[in-house]
Write a protein that holds these residues in place. Structure first.
Motif, mmCIF file in Angstrom:
data_model
loop_
_atom_site.group_PDB
_atom_site.id
_atom_site.type_symbol
_atom_site.label_atom_id
_atom_site.label_comp_id
_atom_site.label_asym_id
_atom_site.label_seq_id
_atom_site.Cartn_x
_atom_site.Cartn_y
_atom_site.Cartn_z
ATOM 1 N N LEU A 58 34.835 40.029 37.781
ATOM 2 C CA LEU A 58 36.080 39.502 37.385
ATOM 3 C C LEU A 58 35.929 39.005 35.932
ATOM 4 O O LEU A 58 34.821 38.660 35.475
ATOM 5 C CB LEU A 58 36.295 38.387 38.190
ATOM 6 C CG LEU A 58 36.450 38.532 40.004
ATOM 7 C CD1 LEU A 58 36.695 37.291 40.479
ATOM 8 C CD2 LEU A 58 37.777 39.615 39.989
ATOM 9 N N PRO A 59 37.025 39.501 34.976
ATOM 10 C CA PRO A 59 37.044 38.801 33.953
ATOM 11 C C PRO A 59 37.198 37.486 33.751
ATOM 12 O O PRO A 59 37.717 36.610 34.456
ATOM 13 C CB PRO A 59 38.154 39.530 33.257
ATOM 14 C CG PRO A 59 39.045 39.821 34.378
ATOM 15 C CD PRO A 59 38.440 39.982 35.497
ATOM 16 N N HIS A 60 36.705 36.816 32.557
ATOM 17 C CA HIS A 60 36.952 35.363 32.333
ATOM 18 C C HIS A 60 38.301 35.377 31.938
ATOM 19 O O HIS A 60 38.582 36.055 30.999
ATOM 20 C CB HIS A 60 35.989 34.968 31.389
ATOM 21 C CG HIS A 60 36.353 33.551 30.768
ATOM 22 N ND1 HIS A 60 36.278 32.544 31.526
ATOM 23 C CD2 HIS A 60 36.578 33.347 29.376
ATOM 24 C CE1 HIS A 60 36.750 31.526 30.776
ATOM 25 N NE2 HIS A 60 36.996 31.953 29.506
ATOM 26 N N LYS A 61 39.043 34.162 32.062
ATOM 27 C CA LYS A 61 40.570 34.013 31.606
ATOM 28 C C LYS A 61 40.399 32.965 30.903
ATOM 29 O O LYS A 61 40.478 31.818 31.573
ATOM 30 C CB LYS A 61 41.517 34.206 32.913
ATOM 31 C CG LYS A 61 41.387 35.469 33.682
ATOM 32 C CD LYS A 61 42.292 35.401 34.817
ATOM 33 C CE LYS A 61 42.716 36.690 35.368
ATOM 34 N NZ LYS A 61 43.510 36.768 36.584
ATOM 35 N N LEU A 62 41.074 33.127 29.718
ATOM 36 C CA LEU A 62 41.471 31.823 28.879
ATOM 37 C C LEU A 62 42.902 31.628 29.059
ATOM 38 O O LEU A 62 43.574 32.458 29.270
ATOM 39 C CB LEU A 62 41.221 32.272 27.363
ATOM 40 C CG LEU A 62 41.270 31.088 26.626
ATOM 41 C CD1 LEU A 62 39.982 30.306 26.243
ATOM 42 C CD2 LEU A 62 41.765 31.598 24.961
ATOM 43 N N ASP A 63 42.969 29.812 29.049
ATOM 44 C CA ASP A 63 44.312 29.690 29.298
ATOM 45 C C ASP A 63 45.362 29.611 27.960
ATOM 46 O O ASP A 63 45.038 29.033 27.126
ATOM 47 C CB ASP A 63 44.414 28.105 29.655
ATOM 48 C CG ASP A 63 45.861 27.626 30.056
ATOM 49 O OD1 ASP A 63 46.765 28.047 29.717
ATOM 50 O OD2 ASP A 63 45.909 26.630 31.016
ATOM 51 N N LEU A 64 45.775 31.023 27.981
ATOM 52 C CA LEU A 64 46.544 31.085 26.679
ATOM 53 C C LEU A 64 47.812 30.292 26.492
ATOM 54 O O LEU A 64 48.304 30.086 25.186
ATOM 55 C CB LEU A 64 47.116 32.726 26.569
ATOM 56 C CG LEU A 64 45.964 33.799 26.688
ATOM 57 C CD1 LEU A 64 46.587 35.152 26.828
ATOM 58 C CD2 LEU A 64 45.186 33.549 25.341
#
Length: 319
Positions: free
Chosen positions: A302-308
Motif C-alpha cells: 500500500l502507498p503512504h498517504k499524506l493528508d493533503l
C-alpha cells in the motif's frame, strides 16, 4: 507461545524503548519468556540474543533511542541470511518475533513471514510513513523537536528581518515538514508528495514583501532537495538572501512525548496479544484512536498517504 523475541531495527525513534518495555512486561504478565535481539537483524543472524526480565526494562520508558540498539544488515536481504536468522530463532526456542521499526524493518518481518515464521510489526519511525496506521512511534516527539527549533529560528528571523530555510527529515514522506510547517506557522512548505513550484514560491515571497512582511520561514523535506540547494534557487529567482538550518539527526533523539509513550505501550502490548493468539504475519497500528492489525505483506504493497487537506490548509493560513 512459550518464548517470544523482540528487536528494533532501522533508524531509532523516541518511544522504541517504551514499546520494548510493553512487549517484555505484557508477555511476562501472561507467563511467557521474552528474549531481546540486540543490533537488529544483524544481531539476529549473529545470535546476539539474551533473555529479558521485568527489571531489564525498568527506567527506560522515558529514554530516547533503543536499548536493543540497531544496525544495518545487507546480509539479511539474502536467502542465506534469512535462513541463518531462522536457525538462531530455532536454537533459542523462540516461537514468535516482534519487530519494531520502519519500512525496512517491516520488509525483514515480511521475509520471515513468507518463510512461515510468525512475526508482528510495530511501526517505529519518526517519518510517519507506514501504511495502515495514522501515527508511528516517534513521530510526535520528532515533530515537537522541529517545532521547538522553528520557534527559536523565527525569533532570529524576525529580529534580523531574514528568510530562513529549515531542512527536516523525510526522504519519501513529507509528514514532518507538513505538520511542523503548519504548527510552526511556516510561510512555505516543500514536500516530496507535491512537485515544487518555484514560481508559486516566488509569488508568495514577493507578495509578503509587498505587504510589509520582513521575515519568513520555509520548511523543506530532505527528500525534495537540500536546504542549501533551495536557498540557491530562491536567491536566483527573487534576489532574497536566505539562511539555512539543517536539523539532521537531532530530530531522532530526545525523551519521547507522553503521546509517543502511550502509543508505544499500546502497540507493543497489542503485538504480544496477537502472538499469544497465534496470529503471526500481522502489523499493528492506530486508526481513529483504535488499535488495528492487518496483514504485513499486504501493508507493504500500500502507498503512504499524506493528508493533503492539511497541506491545503497550510497554504490558506500562510498568506
Amino acid at each position: 507461545m512459550k518464548r517470544i523475541g523482540v528487536l528494533t531495527s532501522g533508524g531509532d525513534a523516541p518511544g522504541m524503548n517504551a514499546a520494548v518495555r510493553a512487549v517484555v512486561r505484557k508477555a511476562i504478565y501472561h507467563g511467557v519468556e521474552v528474549y531481546g535481539v540486540y543490533q537488529g537483524y544483524q544481531g539476529l543472524i549473529n545470535g546476539n540474543i539474551h533473555q529479558l526480565e521485568a527489571g531489564s526494562v525498568g527506567d527506560i520508558i522515558h529514554r530516547g533511542g533503543t536499548i536493543l540498539r540497531s544496525a544495518r544488515c545487507p546480509e539479511f536481504k539474502t536467502q542465506e541470511g534469512q535462513q541463518q536468522a531462522l536457525k538462531q530463532l530455532d536454537k533459542h526456542n523462540i516461537d514468535g518475533l516482534v519487530v519494531i521499526g520502519g519500512d525496512g524493518s517491516y520488509r525483514g518481518a515480511k521475509a520471515l513471514t513468507e518463510r512461515g515464521y510468525p512475526c508482528v510489526g510495530v511501526p517505529g519511525t519518526i517519518d510517519n510513513d507506514i501504511p495502515g496506521t495514522e501515527f508511528t512511534i516517534g513521530f510526535d516527539t520528532a515533530l515537537n523537536t522541529v517545532i521547538d527549533a522553528i520557534d527559536k529560528i523565527r525569533d532570529t528571523a524576525s529580529s534580523h528581518e531574514r528568510t530562513f530555510i529549515i531542512e527536516v527529515m523525510g526522504r519519501d514522506a513529507g509528514d514532518i515538514a507538513l505538520w511542523a510547517g503548519l504548527s510552526g506557522g511556516a510561510e512555505t512548505i516543500v514536500i516530496p508528495e507535491d512537485p515544487i513550484d518555484m514560481e508559486s514560491m516566488k509569488e508568495r515571497l514577493m507578495k509578503g514583501l509587498k505587504r510589509g512582511k520582513r521575515h519568513s520561514i520555509i520548511i523543506v523535506a530532505e527528500g525534495v532537495m537540500s536546504g542549501n540547494e533551495l536557498a540557491d534557487k530562491v536567491k536566483e529567482m527573487t534576489g532574497i538572501e536566505t539562511r539555512v538550518s539543517v536539523l539532521g539527526h537531532m530530530q531522532r533523539g530526545g525523551s519521547p512525548t507522553a503521546r509517543d509513550r502511550v502509543l508505544a505501550s499500546r502497540l507493543g502490548a497489542k503485538a504480544v496479544e496477537l502472538l499469544l493468539a497465534n496470529k503471526g504475519g500481522r502489523a499493528v497500528g492506530i486508526e481513529r484512536n483504535e488499535l488495528v492489525d492487518y496483514d504485513i505483506i499486504e501493508a507493504l504493497s500500500l502507498p503512504h498517504k499524506l493528508d493533503l487537506d492539511i497541506y491545503q490548509l497550510s497554504k490558506e493560513l500562510s498568506i
